[in-house]
Write a protein that holds these residues in place. Structure first.
Motif, short mmCIF file in Angstrom:
data_model
loop_
_atom_site.label_atom_id
_atom_site.label_comp_id
_atom_site.label_asym_id
_atom_site.label_seq_id
_atom_site.Cartn_x
_atom_site.Cartn_y
_atom_site.Cartn_z
N ASP A 1 40.49 61.62 68.87
CA ASP A 1 39.05 61.44 69.04
C ASP A 1 38.43 62.76 69.49
O ASP A 1 39.14 63.65 69.95
CB ASP A 1 38.80 60.33 70.06
CG ASP A 1 39.46 59.03 69.63
OD1 ASP A 1 39.11 58.53 68.55
OD2 ASP A 1 40.34 58.54 70.37
N HIS B 1 45.85 58.95 65.59
CA HIS B 1 44.55 59.59 65.35
C HIS B 1 44.18 60.41 66.58
O HIS B 1 44.87 60.37 67.61
CB HIS B 1 43.46 58.55 65.07
CG HIS B 1 43.09 57.74 66.28
ND1 HIS B 1 43.89 56.74 66.77
CD2 HIS B 1 42.03 57.80 67.12
CE1 HIS B 1 43.34 56.21 67.85
NE2 HIS B 1 42.21 56.84 68.09
N HIS C 1 46.96 60.47 69.48
CA HIS C 1 47.62 59.33 70.12
C HIS C 1 47.82 58.19 69.13
O HIS C 1 47.16 58.11 68.10
CB HIS C 1 46.84 58.86 71.34
CG HIS C 1 45.39 58.60 71.09
ND1 HIS C 1 44.46 59.62 71.01
CD2 HIS C 1 44.69 57.46 70.90
CE1 HIS C 1 43.27 59.12 70.79
NE2 HIS C 1 43.37 57.81 70.69
FE LIG Z 1 41.56 56.78 70.11
#
Ligand SMILES: [Fe+2]
Length: 312
Positions: free
Chosen positions: A165, A163, A236
């Motif tokens: 962020d 995912h 990551h």
């Molecule tokens: Fe993360």
């Protein structure tokens, strides 16, 4: 998860405390920061290994003390390509938090404590760490506008699926081992500009993992006392080792990353009108202009909303 906005006065205070820190807990190499911060991931050092607040008993007490919605957990083995956002619901097996805390290793559990900084016992430590980061990053990327921290506790062999962020991160390994795989946020094959525009506008899900990405992963083996910097929106995936693992993520946004975010939102609007805007990150002046227009649009939207509300 909602973090905490930082006022200009709050940032000035955080910065001066970070600069005055006589016994720093973080070791960030100035030259590496200067060349790689927000461009490439890199290893950092820290001295949190023996800190009493990161032992299991105080951490489990924190889990019981915080509002339940701040504690996410899952149990058992999960695949590395599971969507992160639904993984906690999909891999809970109907167990309660108390059950998970009491049988943590047996359940092969994983806990994410959201925003431990909201707890009076943890807040001074986490604010101090943020201050240390601010003291080092301010010359390169001034003014933190928001932050949010997370403590991850894993019994063994857990995977945080692929995912990205919407902020920067320093992930610090305190106990056990982790391998962090990071991908280049500027690689169009990993994430193209349209996907980034949608990600930062929160349109649809996050860009998905493809098996072809694996060859491009950068792997960082973390041990207690080490950590890794994640540049803004760098994709990551994280694997823990065979022993219990504790780590802390310090995530934050800055004036610069907020500007990128609003430029991406501008682009998403343009795409909605059938246009093909220039990718964010190519021309700083254009990104600033897009950001200004996006913010003016948001203000107008709010004003019109308020006017309609008054007229109703
Ligand atoms: Fe993360």
């Amino acid at each position: 998860m909602v973090g905490q906005f930082i006022s200009p006065a709050g940032y000035a205070d955080m910065l001066s405390r970070g600069r005055a820190q006589a016994m720093p807990l973080l070791a960030l190499a100035p030259e590496t920061l200067r060349t790689d911060y927000n461009r490439k991931p890199f290893l950092v050092g820290h001295a949190l290994g023996e800190h009493p607040l990161f032992q299991l008993d105080p951490l489990f007490a924190l889990c019981r003390r915080l509002p339940p919605e701040q504690i996410l957990y899952r149990v058992g083995k999960i695949p590395g390509d599971t969507p992160l956002d639904s993984s906690y619901d999909d891999y809970k097996q109907g167990l309660t938090l108390e059950d998970v805390l009491q049988h943590f290793e047996e359940r092969q559990a994983y806990i994410c404590i959201n925003n431990p900084e909201r707890d009076a016992t943890y807040q001074p430590l986490i604010d101090g760490l943020l201050g240390e980061i601010a003291a080092q990053t301010d010359p390169l990327d001034p003014i933190m506008s928001w932050y949010s921290s997370y403590i991850f506790i894993s019994a063994r062999d857990s995977v945080t699926p692929y995912h990205m962020d919407r902020e920067m991160n320093f992930l610090l390994q305190i106990r056990g081992q982790k391998t962090v795989y990071l991908w280049d946020q500027d690689d169009d094959d990993i994430m193209n500009s349209e996907q980034k525009d949608r990600l930062l506008s929160r349109i649809g899900g996050r860009p998905a993992y493809q098996p072809s990405f694996e060859a491009k992963a950068l792997a960082f083996d973390l041990r207690p006392g080490t950590g890794v910097h994640h540049p803004f929106i760098a994709p990551h995936r994280v694997h823990t080792g065979t022993a219990l693992s504790v780590s802390l993520a310090l995530t934050f946004r800055t004036r610069q990353s907020d500007m990128w975010t609003d430029a991406h939102r501008f682009n998403a609007r343009m795409r909605g009108l059938g246009l093909r805007p220039a990718p964010v990150g190519r021309h700083a002046w254009l990104d600033r202009a897009k950001c200004s227009v996006a913010r003016a649009g948001q203000r107008l939207h709010r004003m019109l909303g308020a006017t309609q509300h008054d007229a109703a």
